[in-house]
Enzyme design. Structure first.
Site, short mmCIF file in Angstrom:
data_model
loop_
_atom_site.label_atom_id
_atom_site.label_comp_id
_atom_site.label_asym_id
_atom_site.label_seq_id
_atom_site.Cartn_x
_atom_site.Cartn_y
_atom_site.Cartn_z
N GLY A 11 152.57 132.41 62.85
CA GLY A 11 151.78 133.61 63.15
C GLY A 11 150.36 133.23 63.53
N ARG A 25 135.76 119.00 69.70
CA ARG A 25 134.38 118.49 69.78
C ARG A 25 134.11 117.39 68.75
NH1 ARG A 25 131.03 123.81 71.91
NH2 ARG A 25 132.02 123.76 73.97
N ARG A 72 157.41 130.40 67.32
CA ARG A 72 158.30 129.97 66.25
C ARG A 72 159.48 129.32 66.96
NH1 ARG A 72 156.43 135.17 63.59
NH2 ARG A 72 155.13 134.42 61.90
N ASP A 103 152.67 127.76 56.20
CA ASP A 103 153.60 126.93 55.43
C ASP A 103 154.74 126.37 56.29
OD1 ASP A 103 154.47 129.58 55.68
OD2 ASP A 103 155.74 129.46 53.91
N THR A 105 154.76 125.74 59.52
CA THR A 105 154.19 124.71 60.38
C THR A 105 154.04 123.39 59.61
OG1 THR A 105 153.00 126.40 61.59
CG2 THR A 105 152.13 124.15 61.76
N THR A 126 146.48 131.07 58.72
CA THR A 126 147.39 132.19 58.52
C THR A 126 146.63 133.32 57.85
OG1 THR A 126 149.30 133.01 57.26
CG2 THR A 126 148.26 131.04 56.41
N ASP A 128 147.82 135.28 55.83
CA ASP A 128 148.42 135.59 54.53
C ASP A 128 147.71 134.97 53.32
OD1 ASP A 128 150.31 137.14 55.69
OD2 ASP A 128 151.98 135.73 55.47
N ASP A 130 148.41 132.31 51.84
CA ASP A 130 149.43 131.89 50.87
C ASP A 130 149.62 130.37 50.80
OD1 ASP A 130 150.48 131.74 53.39
OD2 ASP A 130 152.43 132.58 52.87
N ARG A 172 154.72 139.53 53.88
CA ARG A 172 156.14 139.63 53.51
C ARG A 172 156.38 139.04 52.13
NH1 ARG A 172 158.76 139.19 58.97
NH2 ARG A 172 157.83 137.14 59.09
N ALA A 187 141.75 151.73 46.22
CA ALA A 187 143.12 152.28 46.12
C ALA A 187 143.46 152.71 44.70
CB ALA A 187 144.12 151.21 46.58
N GLU A 188 144.26 153.75 44.62
CA GLU A 188 144.72 154.23 43.31
C GLU A 188 145.86 153.36 42.80
OE1 GLU A 188 143.35 156.27 45.50
OE2 GLU A 188 141.87 157.08 44.11
N HIS A 252 150.41 144.77 63.37
CA HIS A 252 149.80 143.60 64.00
C HIS A 252 148.33 143.75 64.36
CE1 HIS A 252 154.00 142.48 64.15
NE2 HIS A 252 153.59 141.24 64.28
N1 LIG Z 1 161.78 123.25 57.24
C1 LIG Z 1 161.34 123.11 58.49
N2 LIG Z 1 161.66 122.01 59.23
C2 LIG Z 1 161.24 121.87 60.49
N3 LIG Z 1 160.46 122.76 61.12
C3 LIG Z 1 160.09 123.87 60.46
C4 LIG Z 1 160.51 124.11 59.11
N4 LIG Z 1 159.99 125.30 58.72
C5 LIG Z 1 159.31 125.79 59.77
N5 LIG Z 1 159.35 124.94 60.82
C6 LIG Z 1 158.77 125.14 62.16
O1 LIG Z 1 157.49 125.74 62.06
C7 LIG Z 1 157.46 126.95 62.83
C8 LIG Z 1 156.45 127.90 62.27
O2 LIG Z 1 156.84 128.33 60.98
P1 LIG Z 1 156.63 129.82 60.48
O3 LIG Z 1 157.15 129.90 59.09
O4 LIG Z 1 157.18 130.76 61.48
O5 LIG Z 1 155.06 130.08 60.56
P2 LIG Z 1 153.83 129.65 59.64
O6 LIG Z 1 153.50 128.23 59.95
O7 LIG Z 1 152.76 130.57 60.09
O8 LIG Z 1 154.24 129.86 58.20
C9 LIG Z 1 158.91 127.41 62.83
O9 LIG Z 1 159.21 128.27 63.90
C10 LIG Z 1 159.66 126.09 62.95
O10 LIG Z 1 159.69 125.65 64.30
O1 LIG Z 2 154.70 138.71 63.83
P1 LIG Z 2 155.99 138.73 63.10
O2 LIG Z 2 156.95 137.73 63.59
O3 LIG Z 2 156.54 140.12 63.00
O4 LIG Z 2 155.68 138.26 61.59
C1 LIG Z 2 155.04 139.05 60.66
C2 LIG Z 2 154.58 138.16 59.55
O5 LIG Z 2 153.59 137.26 60.04
C3 LIG Z 2 152.42 137.33 59.23
O6 LIG Z 2 151.50 138.22 59.87
C4 LIG Z 2 151.75 135.97 59.11
O7 LIG Z 2 152.62 135.04 58.53
P2 LIG Z 2 152.62 133.51 58.96
O8 LIG Z 2 151.19 133.11 59.15
O9 LIG Z 2 153.28 132.76 57.83
O10 LIG Z 2 153.39 133.37 60.24
C5 LIG Z 2 152.90 137.95 57.91
O11 LIG Z 2 151.88 138.62 57.19
C6 LIG Z 2 153.94 138.90 58.40
O12 LIG Z 2 154.88 139.15 57.39
MG LIG Z 3 154.11 131.41 56.72
#
Ligand SMILES: Nc1ncnc2c1ncn2[C@@H]1O[C@H](COP(=O)(O)OP(=O)(O)O)[C@@H](O)[C@H]1O
Ligand SMILES: O=P(O)(O)OC[C@H]1O[C@](O)(COP(=O)(O)O)[C@@H](O)[C@@H]1O
Ligand SMILES: [Mg+2]
Length: 322
Positions: A11, A25, A72, A103, A105, A126, A128, A130, A172, A187-188, A252
């Site tokens: 994302g 840079r 992705r 995570d 990535t 990200t 999130d 997280d 999520r 928020a309540e 988004h």
């Molecule tokens: N276990 C894994 N092994 C190899 N590649 C991965 C794995 N998990 C994620 N990836 C790669 O990283 C990309 C980004 O991961 P994603 O979870 O969609 O986003 P984010 O990095 O924001 O959490 C995935 O589309 C995939 O190509």
């Molecule tokens: O844009 P998509 O594919 O609908 O994904 C939505 C998800 O991506 C996020 O915006 C960001 O998550 P990541 O950075 O892990 O990709 C989450 O908050 C949300 O659940």
């Molecule tokens: Mg993620």
């Protein structure tokens, strides 16, 4: 090391461009060439590479999204896909990578390190928040402020119509955004994946608020806090009480927009630190900021260890919504 690659993946998050600029840079200052990889791992497999010099990253510091594009990639989840990606990197003379993403990535990056001994350093990008090993991820502050502005607007109409609003924010699996906008937006009720709510209890809170003279209430719901998100939660609440309520899903819009100063500074600092780490021979780590200092955390810990929400803030929200 003479040439490194940089890419954004997963994302998008506001501040990713500031991180790309810092990587390019800082690398130039250290005498390194930088290759930009478009579309994350998908572009690595397709060989979508472009040289990036200091002038190529002019005027992107303030822009949301990512100029390198993001994706992705299912193909990268396969051994064959990763092999192709590695061959392309080798052919382009790329000796190390800066991976900007979340995570997923970083899980991909760990694979490249294990399977091909290719050095990679991660930068937490990200909305999130997280990831373990950094107090904040790049994009989180902007997303929170964007969501907050929307909530303030909704509060105006909610108060005028004496209505309850359930507002769904992103996350999520993670409630950091919901918790912060919940506190800042008064928020309540705040519903998080880490602290799910019971619809009956929420119904009771809303009725009780009305009895205390409140004419409108805001319930902030992280998308993963309840099956069906805010809509699902409202349906469940309605099986316990009649409430005049509306749902708004912010979606988004939270991912776009110009990064806040905080996100630009964090991204600038971490982008530069990632290059320094890589050049210094470090690999398999994420650069983060912990209590104001740059820290390196193994990628494995960054993705596997849990950074918990501040539960005391949930109690505070309850107290302050009296
Ligand atoms: N276990 C894994 N092994 C190899 N590649 C991965 C794995 N998990 C994620 N990836 C790669 O990283 C990309 C980004 O991961 P994603 O979870 O969609 O986003 P984010 O990095 O924001 O959490 C995935 O589309 C995939 O190509
Ligand atoms: O844009 P998509 O594919 O609908 O994904 C939505 C998800 O991506 C996020 O915006 C960001 O998550 P990541 O950075 O892990 O990709 C989450 O908050 C949300 O659940
Ligand atoms: Mg993620």
């Amino acid at each position: 090391m003479k040439r490194i690659g940089v890419f954004t993946s997963g994302g998008d998050a506001p501040g990713m461009n500031a991180a790309i600029r810092a990587v390019v840079r800082q690398a130039a200052v250290l005498g390194l060439e930088v290759v930009g990889i478009r579309r994350g791992y998908a572009g690595m497999i397709q060989g979508e590479f472009l040289p990036l010099g200091p002038r190529d990253v002019a005027n992107i510091l303030q822009r949301g999204g990512t100029v390198l594009l993001t994706a992705r990639s299912q193909a990268f989840m396969t051994e064959e896909g990763r092999k192709k990606a590695y061959e392309n990197l080798q052919q382009a003379g790329i000796e190390g990578l800066v991976a900007i993403g979340g995570d997923g990535t970083f899980r991909g990056a760990m694979r490249l390190i294990e399977e091909f001994r290719l050095p990679v350093v991660g930068v937490p990008g990200t909305i999130d928040n997280d990831l373990y090993g950094t107090d904040y991820t790049i994009g989180f502050d902007t997303a929170v402020n964007t969501a907050l502005e929307a909530i303030d607007r909704i509060r105006d109409t909610a108060a005028s119509h004496e209505r309850v609003f359930l507002i769904e924010v992103m996350g999520r699996n993670s409630g950091f955004i919901a918790l912060d906008v919940g506190i800042a937006g008064g928020a309540e009720v705040i519903a998080l994946p880490e602290a799910p709510v019971d619809p009956r209890a929420v119904a009771e809170v809303l009725l009780e608020s009305q009895r205390r003279g409140k004419t409108s209430s805001i319930v902030v719901v992280a998308e993963g806090a309840y099956p069906g998100g805010a809509e699902g939660l409202l349906r469940a609440i309605r099986s316990h009480a009649e409430v005049e309520a509306r749902v708004t899903v912010l979606g988004h819009i939270q991912r776009g927009g110009s990064p806040t100063a905080k996100d630009r500074i964090l991204a600038s600092r971490l982008g530069a630190a990632a290059v320094e780490a890589l050049v210094g021979g470090t690999s398999g780590v994420m650069v983060g900021e912990v209590e104001g200092e740059v820290e390196l955390t193994p990628l494995k810990d960054a993705v596997e260890r849990k950074k918990d929400i501040q539960r005391a803030l949930l109690d505070l929200a309850r107290v302050l919504s009296i």
